[in-house]
Design a protein around this motif. Sequence first.
Motif, short mmCIF file in Angstrom:
data_model
loop_
_atom_site.label_atom_id
_atom_site.label_comp_id
_atom_site.label_asym_id
_atom_site.label_seq_id
_atom_site.Cartn_x
_atom_site.Cartn_y
_atom_site.Cartn_z
N ALA A 62 7.76 -4.10 -8.61
CA ALA A 62 6.36 -4.52 -8.58
C ALA A 62 5.80 -4.45 -7.16
CB ALA A 62 6.22 -5.94 -9.13
N ARG A 63 6.63 -4.71 -6.17
CA ARG A 63 6.16 -4.73 -4.78
C ARG A 63 6.06 -3.34 -4.18
NH1 ARG A 63 8.82 -8.51 -0.19
NH2 ARG A 63 7.51 -10.05 -1.21
N TYR A 64 7.03 -2.47 -4.48
CA TYR A 64 7.11 -1.17 -3.80
C TYR A 64 6.75 -0.02 -4.74
CZ TYR A 64 9.75 -3.83 -0.35
OH TYR A 64 10.13 -4.75 0.58
N PRO A 65 5.80 0.83 -4.36
CA PRO A 65 5.54 2.03 -5.16
C PRO A 65 6.68 3.05 -4.97
CG PRO A 65 4.13 2.02 -3.22
CD PRO A 65 4.90 0.73 -3.21
N MET A 66 6.80 3.96 -5.92
CA MET A 66 7.79 5.04 -5.82
C MET A 66 7.29 6.00 -4.75
SD MET A 66 10.70 6.19 -7.23
CE MET A 66 10.86 5.64 -8.91
N ASN A 67 7.65 5.66 -3.51
CA ASN A 67 7.13 6.36 -2.34
C ASN A 67 8.30 6.66 -1.43
OD1 ASN A 67 6.17 6.15 0.58
ND2 ASN A 67 4.22 6.37 -0.50
N SER A 68 8.38 7.90 -0.93
CA SER A 68 9.55 8.29 -0.14
C SER A 68 9.76 7.43 1.10
CB SER A 68 9.50 9.75 0.26
OG SER A 68 8.28 10.32 0.19
N THR A 69 8.70 6.94 1.72
CA THR A 69 8.85 6.07 2.88
C THR A 69 9.53 4.77 2.49
OG1 THR A 69 6.90 7.01 3.93
CG2 THR A 69 7.62 4.86 4.72
N TYR A 70 9.08 4.14 1.40
CA TYR A 70 9.70 2.89 0.95
C TYR A 70 11.12 3.12 0.46
CZ TYR A 70 5.13 0.66 1.32
OH TYR A 70 3.94 0.15 1.79
N ILE A 71 11.37 4.25 -0.16
CA ILE A 71 12.73 4.57 -0.61
C ILE A 71 13.67 4.63 0.59
CG2 ILE A 71 14.19 6.35 -1.66
CD1 ILE A 71 11.72 6.92 -3.53
N MET A 78 19.95 4.78 -5.86
CA MET A 78 19.90 3.46 -6.46
C MET A 78 18.48 2.88 -6.37
SD MET A 78 23.52 2.22 -4.86
CE MET A 78 23.71 0.61 -5.53
N VAL A 79 17.83 3.05 -5.23
CA VAL A 79 16.47 2.55 -5.05
C VAL A 79 15.51 3.24 -6.01
CG1 VAL A 79 14.51 2.48 -3.44
CG2 VAL A 79 16.79 1.83 -2.65
N LYS A 80 15.67 4.54 -6.20
CA LYS A 80 14.80 5.26 -7.14
C LYS A 80 14.95 4.68 -8.54
CE LYS A 80 14.99 9.48 -4.45
NZ LYS A 80 15.63 10.80 -4.32
N TYR A 81 16.18 4.36 -8.91
CA TYR A 81 16.38 3.75 -10.23
C TYR A 81 15.69 2.39 -10.31
CZ TYR A 81 18.43 1.15 -14.02
OH TYR A 81 18.58 0.37 -15.12
N ILE A 82 15.87 1.56 -9.28
CA ILE A 82 15.26 0.22 -9.28
C ILE A 82 13.74 0.34 -9.38
CG2 ILE A 82 14.84 -1.84 -7.87
CD1 ILE A 82 17.72 -1.36 -6.72
N LEU A 83 13.14 1.22 -8.58
CA LEU A 83 11.68 1.36 -8.59
C LEU A 83 11.17 1.94 -9.90
CD1 LEU A 83 10.94 2.53 -4.93
CD2 LEU A 83 11.01 0.20 -5.88
N SER A 84 12.02 2.67 -10.60
CA SER A 84 11.61 3.24 -11.89
C SER A 84 11.50 2.18 -12.97
CB SER A 84 12.61 4.32 -12.34
OG SER A 84 13.80 3.73 -12.85
N LEU A 85 12.10 1.01 -12.73
CA LEU A 85 12.06 -0.06 -13.74
C LEU A 85 10.66 -0.63 -13.92
CD1 LEU A 85 15.35 -1.94 -12.79
CD2 LEU A 85 14.98 -0.34 -14.68
N ALA A 109 0.84 -1.19 0.00
CA ALA A 109 0.00 0.00 0.00
C ALA A 109 0.87 1.25 0.00
CB ALA A 109 -0.90 0.00 1.23
N GLY A 110 0.39 2.27 -0.62
CA GLY A 110 1.10 3.54 -0.64
C GLY A 110 0.96 4.21 -1.99
N ASP A 111 0.86 5.50 -1.94
CA ASP A 111 0.74 6.27 -3.17
C ASP A 111 2.11 6.64 -3.70
OD1 ASP A 111 -2.06 6.32 -3.07
OD2 ASP A 111 -2.06 8.06 -1.73
N ILE A 112 2.19 6.82 -4.98
CA ILE A 112 3.40 7.36 -5.59
C ILE A 112 3.47 8.82 -5.19
CG2 ILE A 112 4.51 7.94 -7.78
CD1 ILE A 112 3.13 5.42 -8.94
N ASP A 113 4.54 9.20 -4.51
CA ASP A 113 4.65 10.59 -4.06
C ASP A 113 5.93 11.25 -4.56
OD1 ASP A 113 6.63 9.53 -2.45
OD2 ASP A 113 5.67 10.02 -0.55
N LEU A 114 6.57 10.61 -5.55
CA LEU A 114 7.84 11.12 -6.03
C LEU A 114 8.04 10.68 -7.48
CD1 LEU A 114 10.64 12.38 -5.13
CD2 LEU A 114 11.32 10.05 -4.65
#
Length: 129
Positions: A75-84, A118-125, A31-36
Amino acid sequence: MAISLVGCTNGAGQQGENDAPNQRPIIERLAGDIDLVPPAHVLDKGKALMSYSDCATCHKAADRKRGPAFHDIAARYPMNSTYIDILAKRIVLGTKGAWGNVVMPPHPTVTEDDAKTMVKYILSLGPQE
């Protein structure tokens, strides 16, 4: 003398629709919205940082190696600052159990800011189609 064998089966040995070979497991999105939305230069830096790291020792883009595929992480994590933040800390400090019994060793020489990039790049895939 005749012997008659009658057997019962519970379906063992039969292939069901979820048992297809090479079928990818379903990844549940957290759960979580894309905030970034990182700019292209940040994603380029993340890709470059990963190319100089030891990430490829345990990870591949599309297939599980020792650790999860980058597309599965996306696929599991949205581009969200908390998850980053969480994933960056896992890179630096190491972790166990997020993807089964796999242990991710710590990377103390990676700064938290570089790990976030690095995480931002991974989540952008994004998830693999």
